[in-house]
Design a protein around this motif. Structure first.
Motif, mmCIF file in Angstrom:
data_model
loop_
_atom_site.group_PDB
_atom_site.id
_atom_site.type_symbol
_atom_site.label_atom_id
_atom_site.label_comp_id
_atom_site.label_asym_id
_atom_site.label_seq_id
_atom_site.Cartn_x
_atom_site.Cartn_y
_atom_site.Cartn_z
ATOM 1 N N TRP A 119 0.849 -1.198 0.000
ATOM 2 C CA TRP A 119 0.000 0.000 0.000
ATOM 3 C C TRP A 119 0.886 1.251 0.000
ATOM 4 O O TRP A 119 0.641 2.193 -0.751
ATOM 5 C CB TRP A 119 -0.946 0.016 1.209
ATOM 6 C CG TRP A 119 -1.678 1.323 1.326
ATOM 7 C CD1 TRP A 119 -2.744 1.726 0.570
ATOM 8 C CD2 TRP A 119 -1.358 2.417 2.191
ATOM 9 N NE1 TRP A 119 -3.110 3.008 0.927
ATOM 10 C CE2 TRP A 119 -2.273 3.456 1.921
ATOM 11 C CE3 TRP A 119 -0.395 2.619 3.179
ATOM 12 C CZ2 TRP A 119 -2.255 4.676 2.587
ATOM 13 C CZ3 TRP A 119 -0.369 3.832 3.848
ATOM 14 C CH2 TRP A 119 -1.299 4.849 3.551
ATOM 15 N N ARG A 123 0.675 3.995 -2.919
ATOM 16 C CA ARG A 123 0.258 5.360 -2.553
ATOM 17 C C ARG A 123 1.361 6.354 -2.926
ATOM 18 O O ARG A 123 1.105 7.452 -3.397
ATOM 19 C CB ARG A 123 -0.074 5.381 -1.055
ATOM 20 C CG ARG A 123 -0.669 6.633 -0.540
ATOM 21 C CD ARG A 123 -2.172 6.581 -0.362
ATOM 22 N NE ARG A 123 -2.672 7.926 -0.134
ATOM 23 C CZ ARG A 123 -3.918 8.254 0.117
ATOM 24 N NH1 ARG A 123 -4.863 7.346 0.136
ATOM 25 N NH2 ARG A 123 -4.277 9.498 0.308
ATOM 26 N N GLY A 291 -13.935 6.290 -8.616
ATOM 27 C CA GLY A 291 -13.957 7.718 -8.925
ATOM 28 C C GLY A 291 -15.146 8.255 -9.678
ATOM 29 O O GLY A 291 -15.383 9.451 -9.610
ATOM 30 N N ARG A 360 -12.587 -1.218 7.518
ATOM 31 C CA ARG A 360 -11.235 -1.622 7.892
ATOM 32 C C ARG A 360 -11.285 -3.061 8.381
ATOM 33 O O ARG A 360 -12.342 -3.575 8.721
ATOM 34 C CB ARG A 360 -10.682 -0.761 9.036
ATOM 35 C CG ARG A 360 -10.545 0.728 8.770
ATOM 36 C CD ARG A 360 -9.311 1.013 7.927
ATOM 37 N NE ARG A 360 -9.066 2.446 7.801
ATOM 38 C CZ ARG A 360 -9.641 3.230 6.893
ATOM 39 N NH1 ARG A 360 -10.481 2.728 6.012
ATOM 40 N NH2 ARG A 360 -9.350 4.521 6.859
ATOM 41 N N GLY A 424 -13.319 9.595 4.101
ATOM 42 C CA GLY A 424 -12.619 8.644 4.952
ATOM 43 C C GLY A 424 -11.688 9.350 5.926
ATOM 44 O O GLY A 424 -11.833 10.557 6.180
ATOM 45 N N PHE A 425 -10.703 8.624 6.439
ATOM 46 C CA PHE A 425 -9.865 9.209 7.490
ATOM 47 C C PHE A 425 -8.465 8.603 7.488
ATOM 48 O O PHE A 425 -8.222 7.533 6.923
ATOM 49 C CB PHE A 425 -10.511 8.995 8.866
ATOM 50 C CG PHE A 425 -10.644 7.542 9.234
ATOM 51 C CD1 PHE A 425 -11.705 6.779 8.763
ATOM 52 C CD2 PHE A 425 -9.696 6.921 10.046
ATOM 53 C CE1 PHE A 425 -11.817 5.437 9.094
ATOM 54 C CE2 PHE A 425 -9.809 5.578 10.380
ATOM 55 C CZ PHE A 425 -10.875 4.836 9.900
ATOM 56 N N ARG A 428 -5.374 6.512 4.849
ATOM 57 C CA ARG A 428 -6.076 5.900 3.718
ATOM 58 C C ARG A 428 -7.188 6.785 3.184
ATOM 59 O O ARG A 428 -8.036 6.324 2.409
ATOM 60 C CB ARG A 428 -6.616 4.532 4.122
ATOM 61 C CG ARG A 428 -5.498 3.551 4.416
ATOM 62 C CD ARG A 428 -5.891 2.136 4.155
ATOM 63 N NE ARG A 428 -6.037 1.832 2.757
ATOM 64 C CZ ARG A 428 -5.635 0.693 2.190
ATOM 65 N NH1 ARG A 428 -5.029 -0.213 2.917
ATOM 66 N NH2 ARG A 428 -5.836 0.466 0.916
ATOM 67 N N CYS A 430 -9.285 9.308 0.905
ATOM 68 C CA CYS A 430 -9.431 9.276 -0.554
ATOM 69 C C CYS A 430 -8.311 10.039 -1.273
ATOM 70 O O CYS A 430 -8.098 11.223 -1.018
ATOM 71 C CB CYS A 430 -10.774 9.878 -0.920
ATOM 72 S SG CYS A 430 -11.029 9.977 -2.692
ATOM 73 N N THR A 436 -11.890 15.248 -7.548
ATOM 74 C CA THR A 436 -13.340 15.380 -7.390
ATOM 75 C C THR A 436 -13.750 16.830 -7.246
ATOM 76 O O THR A 436 -14.699 17.292 -7.894
ATOM 77 C CB THR A 436 -13.792 14.615 -6.127
ATOM 78 O OG1 THR A 436 -13.635 13.243 -6.371
ATOM 79 C CG2 THR A 436 -15.227 14.901 -5.785
HETATM 80 C C1 HEM Z 1 -17.311 12.550 -4.267
HETATM 81 C C2 HEM Z 1 -16.331 11.773 -4.697
HETATM 82 C C3 HEM Z 1 -15.600 10.776 -3.847
HETATM 83 C C4 HEM Z 1 -15.909 10.310 -2.599
HETATM 84 C C5 HEM Z 1 -17.107 10.676 -1.726
HETATM 85 C C6 HEM Z 1 -14.876 9.366 -2.237
HETATM 86 C C7 HEM Z 1 -14.823 8.698 -1.026
HETATM 87 C C8 HEM Z 1 -13.806 7.838 -0.656
HETATM 88 C C9 HEM Z 1 -13.745 7.147 0.604
HETATM 89 C C10 HEM Z 1 -14.766 7.266 1.738
HETATM 90 C C11 HEM Z 1 -12.635 6.387 0.596
HETATM 91 C C12 HEM Z 1 -12.173 5.428 1.692
HETATM 92 C C13 HEM Z 1 -11.284 6.152 2.659
HETATM 93 C C14 HEM Z 1 -11.020 5.363 3.907
HETATM 94 O O1 HEM Z 1 -11.202 4.154 3.918
HETATM 95 O O2 HEM Z 1 -10.629 5.998 4.906
HETATM 96 C C15 HEM Z 1 -11.972 6.592 -0.671
HETATM 97 C C16 HEM Z 1 -10.786 5.995 -1.036
HETATM 98 C C17 HEM Z 1 -10.268 6.069 -2.292
HETATM 99 N N1 HEM Z 1 -10.731 6.841 -3.334
HETATM 100 FE FE1 HEM Z 1 -12.268 8.140 -3.281
HETATM 101 N N2 HEM Z 1 -13.982 9.271 -3.263
HETATM 102 C C18 HEM Z 1 -14.371 10.109 -4.271
HETATM 103 C C19 HEM Z 1 -13.738 10.320 -5.473
HETATM 104 C C20 HEM Z 1 -12.625 9.633 -5.907
HETATM 105 C C21 HEM Z 1 -11.969 9.811 -7.189
HETATM 106 C C22 HEM Z 1 -12.376 10.833 -8.246
HETATM 107 C C23 HEM Z 1 -10.946 8.896 -7.253
HETATM 108 C C24 HEM Z 1 -9.939 8.610 -8.325
HETATM 109 C C25 HEM Z 1 -9.894 8.987 -9.493
HETATM 110 C C26 HEM Z 1 -10.949 8.168 -6.004
HETATM 111 C C27 HEM Z 1 -10.059 7.166 -5.681
HETATM 112 C C28 HEM Z 1 -9.945 6.596 -4.434
HETATM 113 C C29 HEM Z 1 -8.915 5.618 -4.090
HETATM 114 C C30 HEM Z 1 -7.868 5.059 -5.042
HETATM 115 C C31 HEM Z 1 -9.104 5.300 -2.744
HETATM 116 C C32 HEM Z 1 -8.273 4.359 -1.889
HETATM 117 C C33 HEM Z 1 -7.249 5.160 -1.089
HETATM 118 C C34 HEM Z 1 -6.368 4.305 -0.180
HETATM 119 O O3 HEM Z 1 -6.857 3.308 0.353
HETATM 120 O O4 HEM Z 1 -5.201 4.679 0.011
HETATM 121 N N3 HEM Z 1 -11.967 8.636 -5.230
HETATM 122 N N4 HEM Z 1 -12.718 7.489 -1.419
#
Ligand code: HEM
Length: 482
Positions: A119, A123, A291, A360, A424-425, A428, A430, A436
């Motif tokens: 990870w 990242r 996304g 988690r 999220g928090f 990890r 987002c 976005t």
């Molecule tokens: C309104 C739009 C979005 C919302 C509400 C959202 C919400 C989230 C949430 C809640 C998580 C999990 C965080 C956690 O577990 O603490 C997350 C992770 C992630 N999101 Fe988003 N997301 C959005 C848009 C996007 C976009 C546009 C992309 C990519 C192009 C994206 C890629 C990712 C990736 C790759 C993760 C995993 C990060 C990690 O585990 O290191 N997200 N997102």
């Protein structure tokens, strides 16, 4: 089960082999939709998660429930969440195995699912791809698909059809945008990947019903096989796109996310600080699935709230006029001055959070006060529950009040810093949140400059959890040219 019980966690009694799924499904079947706009309530926790709302009343904001034979620790208490996560690094968290298996065709070993040192490596390579300089170059790939959608709306309206299902329209456009920003759509292979990804998404939505139940994949065998077949097709197409780019590599990356990751990885398939070709494929799929629907839903729920609150629609239009003007080209640097639009976005993400939960899995025993969360415990954080908790937000928790973010831009006046978690928090959080924010501002600016939105009597309000928080019956609105 015994270990968790011994640790003092309460919760509803499970049965074998479904755990608490029967009760969850039964409470979901209650007819929860209201017709027309007059009866719309933003108090959605008890309709989106009726079982959690009920169990909270009996067992409090932290308890155990069972998805099949898998126990989940439910958390809707920010202070507990803070204590639990304070000593755990991003790389030390796991993601529930049961979801990993279920969502393998969507995310593979992409950033959403990968753990530990892998990870950290993913990242490390991916974060710079989302830097402001790189994002700036992607703004243009957002304007064209949006303009095409708006032109279609203009044609529909002039042919006497002012009622448009904006959810469907925006989801298609956001899919197109994320495909362009992730791997490009300029050649037919990119477009084929996009179409196959959408087909897979539809297949998976229909087969997610029995997560955690032993042998569930045999219950949905046809869908499981179909998703696997589509997954293989997508992999082959992405591999051939990467292969073609590798062969024509001249040191200047294409300005989409794949191009930027390939630059970081030198595309020779080696491990180490870079990503392998297989991992690049999984990241493209991950960007698509993580996304596009989330961003589309943020915009969709925004249009609902703006239709219900025309004074905010008016205020945003005024702000767009002052900050962006009428130029066809949207100047990226000016987007950060759309402050009111930012308050609106945050308030929408609070009330109708597209990602309704975070997950988690403990990879070691975690101590919280006198309690031990045993290694291997799945953890389910109820984001909708916290975003609608009057104890955190006050008596107006279910009212649309973007101005709460005026004085407190980060937390909107929430009494606890971990009570507002749209992205999220911790480590990890987002990775796509800035992308976005940019897409939200570009698309909403283009929409509000051309059209006004008002309510339609055909809308049935039923926010539902289908992986993300969606309007179950779409969002028909009356759209009028300005
Ligand atoms: C309104 C739009 C979005 C919302 C509400 C959202 C919400 C989230 C949430 C809640 C998580 C999990 C965080 C956690 O577990 O603490 C997350 C992770 C992630 N999101 Fe988003 N997301 C959005 C848009 C996007 C976009 C546009 C992309 C990519 C192009 C994206 C890629 C990712 C990736 C790759 C993760 C995993 C990060 C990690 O585990 O290191 N997200 N997102």
């Amino acid at each position: 089960y015994c270990k968790i019980k011994k640790n003092g966690f309460g919760g509803p009694t499970p049965s074998f082999p479904l755990g608490n799924i029967t009760e969850m499904k039964n409470s979901n079947n209650v007819n929860d939709s209201s017709s027309g706009f007059s009866g719309i309530s933003h108090d959605i926790h008890s309709t989106a998660f009726p079982y959690f709302a009920k169990w909270q009343m009996i067992h409090g904001k932290v308890f155990i429930y069972w998805l099949g034979t898998e126990p989940f620790l439910y958390i809707a208490e920010p202070e507990f969440l803070k204590k639990m996560s304070s000593g755990v690094l991003g790389k030390s968290w796991g993601k529930p195995m049961v979801f990993k298996r279920d969502r393998m065709p969507m995310f593979g070993s992409g950033l959403v699912m990968v753990e530990g040192d892998d990870w950290v490596r993913h990242r490390h390579v991916i974060t710079p791809a989302f830097s402001p300089t790189n994002l700036k170059a992607m703004a243009n790939s957002m304007v064209e698909p949006t303009t095409m959608m708006l032109n279609k709306w203009a044609t529909l309206i002039s042919s006497g059809q002012p009622e448009i299902d904006v959810e469907r329209e925006i989801t298609t456009t956001a899919g197109e945008i994320i495909a362009r920003t992730s791997f490009g759509l300029s050649n037919h292979k990119g477009r084929k990947v996009y179409e196959t990804l959408r087909a897979m998404q539809i297949t998976l939505f229909n087969s997610n019903r029995y997560v955690g139940v032993p042998f569930s994949k045999w219950l949905c065998l046809k869908k499981t096989l179909e998703a696997r077949k589509l997954g293989k097709e997508i992999d082959q197409l992405l591999l051939s796109i990467i292969d073609a780019r590798t062969k024509s590599w001249d040191g200047t990356p294409q300005k989409d996310l794949l191009g930027l990751l390939m630059e970081g990885s030198h595309v020779d398939g080696r491990a180490g600080k870079s990503l392998t070709i297989r991992e690049l494929v999984d990241e493209c799929k991950t960007f698509f699935f993580a996304g596009h629907e989330t961003t589309a839903l943020a915009l969709t729920w925004t249009l609902l709230l703006l239709a219900l609150h025309p004074q905010w629609q008016h205020q945003l239009r005024e702000e767009i006029g002052q900050v962006i003007g009428d130029d066809d080209e949207i100047v990226y640097a000016r987007l950060s001055n759309l402050k009111k639009m930012e308050w609106v976005m945050k308030e929408v993400l609070r009330i109708y959070s597209p990602a309704p939960n975070a997950q988690r899995q403990a990879r070691e025993d975690i101590k919280v006060d006198d309690l031990i969360i045993p290694n291997g415990t799945n953890i389910w954080i109820d984001v909708v529950g916290m975003h609608h908790d009057p104890a955190l937000w006050g008596a107006d928790v279910n009212e649309f009040r973007p101005e709460r973010f005026k004085d407190d831009n980060l937390y909107g006046g929430c009494k606890h810093k971990m009570g507002f978690l749209p992205f999220g928090f911790g480590g990890r959080m987002c990775v796509g949140r800035n992308l976005t924010m940019m897409e939200y501002k570009v698309v909403l600016t283009l929409m509000l400059r051309k059209f006004s939105f008002s309510t339609s009597p055909n809308y049935r309000h039923s926010p539902s959890i289908l992986l993300s928080l969606r309007p179950r019956h779409g969002l028909p609105l009356i759209v009028q040219p300005l």
